[in-house]
Write a protein that holds these residues in place. Structure first.
Motif, PDB file in Angstrom:
ATOM      1  N   PHE A  16      37.151  47.121  27.338  1.00 47.86           N
ATOM      2  CA  PHE A  16      35.866  46.506  27.652  1.00 47.86           C
ATOM      3  C   PHE A  16      35.198  46.976  28.945  1.00 47.86           C
ATOM      4  N   ARG A  17      35.885  47.797  29.717  1.00 45.72           N
ATOM      5  CA  ARG A  17      35.301  48.264  30.985  1.00 45.72           C
ATOM      6  C   ARG A  17      33.949  48.936  30.754  1.00 45.72           C
ATOM      7  N   GLU A  18      33.884  49.876  29.872  1.00 41.66           N
ATOM      8  CA  GLU A  18      32.637  50.599  29.638  1.00 41.66           C
ATOM      9  C   GLU A  18      31.743  49.898  28.622  1.00 41.66           C
ATOM     10  N   SER A  19      32.324  49.439  27.520  1.00 44.28           N
ATOM     11  CA  SER A  19      31.501  48.867  26.448  1.00 44.28           C
ATOM     12  C   SER A  19      30.827  47.557  26.859  1.00 44.28           C
ATOM     13  N   CYS A  20      31.491  46.751  27.693  1.00 43.10           N
ATOM     14  CA  CYS A  20      30.935  45.456  28.097  1.00 43.10           C
ATOM     15  C   CYS A  20      30.776  45.329  29.611  1.00 43.10           C
ATOM     16  N   ARG A  21      31.094  46.404  30.340  1.00 40.11           N
ATOM     17  CA  ARG A  21      30.971  46.399  31.809  1.00 40.11           C
ATOM     18  C   ARG A  21      31.709  45.198  32.413  1.00 40.11           C
ATOM     19  N   THR A  22      32.936  44.978  31.938  1.00 41.04           N
ATOM     20  CA  THR A  22      33.723  43.821  32.363  1.00 41.04           C
ATOM     21  C   THR A  22      35.149  44.246  32.660  1.00 41.04           C
ATOM     22  N   LEU A  23      35.710  43.655  33.729  1.00 38.70           N
ATOM     23  CA  LEU A  23      37.083  43.923  34.145  1.00 38.70           C
ATOM     24  C   LEU A  23      37.886  42.637  34.164  1.00 38.70           C
ATOM     25  N   LEU A  24      39.154  42.746  33.815  1.00 40.58           N
ATOM     26  CA  LEU A  24      40.107  41.650  33.989  1.00 40.58           C
ATOM     27  C   LEU A  24      40.819  41.876  35.310  1.00 40.58           C
ATOM     28  N   VAL A  25      40.832  40.860  36.183  1.00 45.48           N
ATOM     29  CA  VAL A  25      41.464  40.998  37.490  1.00 45.48           C
ATOM     30  C   VAL A  25      42.346  39.797  37.809  1.00 45.48           C
ATOM     31  N   ARG A  26      43.400  40.083  38.544  1.00 41.08           N
ATOM     32  CA  ARG A  26      44.336  39.054  38.992  1.00 41.08           C
ATOM     33  C   ARG A  26      43.683  38.287  40.145  1.00 41.08           C
ATOM     34  N   GLY A  27      43.756  36.950  40.088  1.00 39.91           N
ATOM     35  CA  GLY A  27      43.204  36.115  41.147  1.00 39.91           C
ATOM     36  C   GLY A  27      44.283  35.298  41.825  1.00 39.91           C
ATOM     37  N   SER A  28      43.853  34.342  42.626  1.00 41.44           N
ATOM     38  CA  SER A  28      44.819  33.482  43.309  1.00 41.44           C
ATOM     39  C   SER A  28      44.799  32.088  42.683  1.00 41.44           C
ATOM     40  N   ASP A  29      44.169  31.132  43.321  1.00 45.78           N
ATOM     41  CA  ASP A  29      44.278  29.746  42.883  1.00 45.78           C
ATOM     42  C   ASP A  29      43.590  29.420  41.558  1.00 45.78           C
ATOM     43  N   GLU A  30      42.294  29.618  41.492  1.00 48.16           N
ATOM     44  CA  GLU A  30      41.531  29.168  40.328  1.00 48.16           C
ATOM     45  C   GLU A  30      40.997  30.341  39.514  1.00 48.16           C
ATOM     46  N   PRO A  31      41.062  30.237  38.204  1.00 49.01           N
ATOM     47  CA  PRO A  31      40.433  31.261  37.379  1.00 49.01           C
ATOM     48  C   PRO A  31      38.915  31.092  37.423  1.00 49.01           C
ATOM     49  N   GLU A  32      38.205  32.177  37.219  1.00 48.98           N
ATOM     50  CA  GLU A  32      36.746  32.087  37.159  1.00 48.98           C
ATOM     51  C   GLU A  32      36.186  33.338  36.511  1.00 48.98           C
ATOM     52  N   TYR A  33      34.929  33.215  36.097  1.00 48.53           N
ATOM     53  CA  TYR A  33      34.204  34.371  35.580  1.00 48.53           C
ATOM     54  C   TYR A  33      33.076  34.664  36.555  1.00 48.53           C
ATOM     55  N   ILE A  34      33.002  35.915  37.000  1.00 51.89           N
ATOM     56  CA  ILE A  34      31.986  36.335  37.959  1.00 51.89           C
ATOM     57  C   ILE A  34      31.129  37.412  37.289  1.00 51.89           C
ATOM     58  N   PRO A  35      29.873  37.095  37.005  1.00 50.82           N
ATOM     59  CA  PRO A  35      29.024  38.106  36.364  1.00 50.82           C
ATOM     60  C   PRO A  35      28.741  39.264  37.303  1.00 50.82           C
TER      61      PRO A  35
END
Length: 196
Positions: A16-35
């Motif tokens: 999905f990096r190129e097709s949707c311009r989206t990355l999965l990343v490891r976070g700390s406390d809370e999950p979230e989606y950042i446009p």
């Protein structure tokens, strides 16, 4: 079987990096989606504490978010933290049916154990846990029979291939549905057996 969240990061980002311009990343406390903050930037699906299950859950949410929702922080949804009132908990359970059903199927495809979550430990628990379990199970069965949303299906198929689980999905599903929703499985007995 080894369940390293780094594998999910690689698989998701390859898809999905190129097709949707989206990355999965490891976070700390809370999950979230950042446009994405700029036209050529990347949106980020952030999962909590590097947990494998958290990554699958956050990917499931992303897979059902429509194009407009993916332009909004956390898809524009409200989130009321643990300790919800019964009314708030019922609303939470209603919106969690689809993502938890998809997370469950992702878990099956990855050969990992799925745990249903009402996410209200500091409150009164589930509004109706048995109904929630049945609804998640029914939705997962429907997805197995009719297919998942497009991005979810792509990721599900990728997980099956990577973890080599295609031949055991049916067996694992039959075992899991009894564990997740032991009462009320009558609806599910005749469904999905032929489609797996």
């Amino acid at each position: 079987m080894n369940h390293n969240p780094d594998d999910l990061i690689i698989l998701f980002n390859d898809l999905f990096r190129e097709s949707c311009r989206t990355l999965l990343v490891r976070g700390s406390d809370e999950p979230e989606y950042i446009p994405a903050s700029e036209p050529e930037g990347f949106a980020r699906v952030v999962f909590a504490h590097g947990y494998f299950a958290s990554a699958l859950h956050e990917i499931a949410h992303w897979c059902i978010a429509g194009e407009h929702r993916r332009t909004l922080h956390d898809y524009g949804y409200w989130y009321c933290p643990d300790g919800r009132t019964p009314e708030q908990q019922q609303a939470f359970e209603n919106v969690e049916i689809r993502p938890q059903a998809i997370e469950w199927l992702f878990s099956l495809a990855a050969g990992s154990r799925f745990h249903i979550s009402v996410d209200n430990l500091a409150g009164d628990g589930a509004a109706d846990e048995q109904a929630f379990r049945r609804n998640v199970c029914k939705q997962a069965a429907d997805y197995l029979e009719h297919g998942l949303p497009e991005r979810a299906q792509q990721f599900f198929d990728t997980l099956k291939q990577f973890y080599n689980t295609s031949t055991r999905i049916g067996h694992d599903w039959n075992h899991d549905k009894v564990r997740i929703a032991p009462a009320g499985n009558e609806y599910l007995k005749s469904r999905t057996a032929d489609t797996l």
